[in-house]
Write a protein that holds these residues in place. Structure first.
Motif, mmCIF file in Angstrom:
data_model
loop_
_atom_site.group_PDB
_atom_site.id
_atom_site.type_symbol
_atom_site.label_atom_id
_atom_site.label_comp_id
_atom_site.label_asym_id
_atom_site.label_seq_id
_atom_site.Cartn_x
_atom_site.Cartn_y
_atom_site.Cartn_z
ATOM 1 N N GLU A 86 -88.828 -56.158 3.837
ATOM 2 C CA GLU A 86 -90.232 -56.181 3.445
ATOM 3 C C GLU A 86 -90.382 -55.794 1.978
ATOM 4 O OE1 GLU A 86 -94.216 -53.825 4.879
ATOM 5 O OE2 GLU A 86 -92.649 -54.215 6.347
ATOM 6 N N PRO A 87 -90.975 -56.675 1.154
ATOM 7 C CA PRO A 87 -91.159 -56.334 -0.261
ATOM 8 C C PRO A 87 -92.336 -55.386 -0.453
ATOM 9 C CG PRO A 87 -91.988 -58.533 0.173
ATOM 10 C CD PRO A 87 -91.405 -58.038 1.462
ATOM 11 N N LYS A 88 -92.168 -54.411 -1.349
ATOM 12 C CA LYS A 88 -93.227 -53.463 -1.679
ATOM 13 C C LYS A 88 -93.142 -53.152 -3.164
ATOM 14 C CE LYS A 88 -93.332 -51.453 2.894
ATOM 15 N NZ LYS A 88 -93.475 -50.266 3.694
ATOM 16 N N ILE A 89 -94.188 -52.553 -3.706
ATOM 17 C CA ILE A 89 -94.270 -52.237 -5.130
ATOM 18 C C ILE A 89 -94.219 -50.719 -5.322
ATOM 19 C CG2 ILE A 89 -95.680 -52.467 -7.226
ATOM 20 C CD1 ILE A 89 -94.653 -55.129 -6.196
ATOM 21 N N GLN A 91 -95.307 -47.419 -6.764
ATOM 22 C CA GLN A 91 -96.526 -46.901 -7.366
ATOM 23 C C GLN A 91 -96.230 -45.851 -8.426
ATOM 24 O OE1 GLN A 91 -98.400 -45.435 -3.814
ATOM 25 N NE2 GLN A 91 -99.890 -47.110 -3.810
ATOM 26 N N VAL A 122 -94.227 -45.263 -2.700
ATOM 27 C CA VAL A 122 -94.591 -46.620 -2.314
ATOM 28 C C VAL A 122 -95.620 -46.519 -1.195
ATOM 29 C CG1 VAL A 122 -93.746 -48.790 -1.353
ATOM 30 C CG2 VAL A 122 -92.304 -47.492 -2.918
ATOM 31 N N CYS A 137 -84.962 -48.226 -11.528
ATOM 32 C CA CYS A 137 -86.247 -48.794 -11.121
ATOM 33 C C CYS A 137 -87.358 -48.358 -12.081
ATOM 34 C CB CYS A 137 -86.590 -48.418 -9.682
ATOM 35 S SG CYS A 137 -86.904 -46.683 -9.411
ATOM 36 N N GLN A 141 -92.392 -52.134 -10.222
ATOM 37 C CA GLN A 141 -91.309 -53.040 -9.846
ATOM 38 C C GLN A 141 -91.301 -53.260 -8.338
ATOM 39 O OE1 GLN A 141 -87.480 -51.679 -11.113
ATOM 40 N NE2 GLN A 141 -86.448 -53.580 -10.547
ATOM 41 N N LYS A 142 -90.851 -54.440 -7.937
ATOM 42 C CA LYS A 142 -90.754 -54.774 -6.522
ATOM 43 C C LYS A 142 -89.450 -54.218 -5.954
ATOM 44 C CE LYS A 142 -91.826 -58.972 -5.229
ATOM 45 N NZ LYS A 142 -91.730 -60.408 -4.893
ATOM 46 N N TYR A 144 -87.277 -53.745 -1.998
ATOM 47 C CA TYR A 144 -87.203 -54.266 -0.637
ATOM 48 C C TYR A 144 -86.819 -53.151 0.318
ATOM 49 C CZ TYR A 144 -87.337 -58.840 -2.819
ATOM 50 O OH TYR A 144 -87.725 -59.928 -3.543
ATOM 51 N N ASP A 160 -85.390 -55.304 -6.523
ATOM 52 C CA ASP A 160 -85.525 -56.746 -6.737
ATOM 53 C C ASP A 160 -84.693 -57.111 -7.959
ATOM 54 O OD1 ASP A 160 -86.311 -59.360 -6.781
ATOM 55 O OD2 ASP A 160 -88.331 -58.959 -7.546
ATOM 56 N N ALA A 163 -86.113 -59.212 -11.316
ATOM 57 C CA ALA A 163 -87.005 -58.656 -12.340
ATOM 58 C C ALA A 163 -86.255 -58.239 -13.579
ATOM 59 C CB ALA A 163 -87.751 -57.461 -11.788
#
Length: 163
Positions: A86-89, A91, A122, A137, A141-142, A144, A160, A163
């Protein structure tokens, strides 16, 4: 969200999570048997052969049921042999000094051992990561997140690479 096959490390991590589902029922089985044996040896009035037999069957059933309830979701994940990615960003990132529990002493007045803890945030949840991941990181940035589909056990976080 996509599904990919487990790696050997993922299977090993999930099997490692099953250990409490084996240890706790084994302890219940052992303590229950010790209680029954001591009761039988002391020849207490309420202990007869029929009571002993049904109690032993009850302890076995409870132990097996408890093991099944604790490990069933992990067994299903291993059987399905796939994980959710699952991709997440990211924070935010945090690095702070933390202290090792029990490293200081009360009487000698020894200072507690300190270390630096690295975390990413996140979806308003803090996840502890190692220093290398933290340095590679960036905020926004994305990343997983790899989960077991049934157990929702977090298998790992990866960056990711595009990037």
């Amino acid at each position: 969200m996509k599904r990919i096959p487990f790696t050997e490390k993922d299977i090993k991590d999930i099997r490692y999570q099953c250990r409490m589902g084996y240890i706790i029922p084994a302890l219940i089985f052992g303590i229950g048997n010790l209680f029954l044996i001591f009761s039988y040896m002391l020849d207490l009035n309420y202990v007869n052969y029929l009571f002993f037999m049904f109690s032993e069957i009850g302890i076995i059933i409870v132990s097996i049921l408890l093991s099944y309830l604790m490990n069933n979701k992990y067994w299903k994940d291993i059987k399905n042999n796939e994980k959710i990615v699952e991709p997440k960003i990211i924070q935010n990132k945090e690095s702070k000094k933390d202290y090792e529990a029990g490293s200081g002493t009360l009487y000698i007045e020894k200072e507690m051992n300190e270390f630096e803890a690295f975390s990413i945030i996140v979806e308003n949840v803090r996840y502890r990561v190692d220093k290398g991941f933290f340095n590679n990181c960036e905020i926004g940035q994305k990343v997983y997140f790899n989960y077991g589909p049934k157990s929702k056990f977090l298998l790992g976080i990866s960056l990711d690479e595009s990037a």
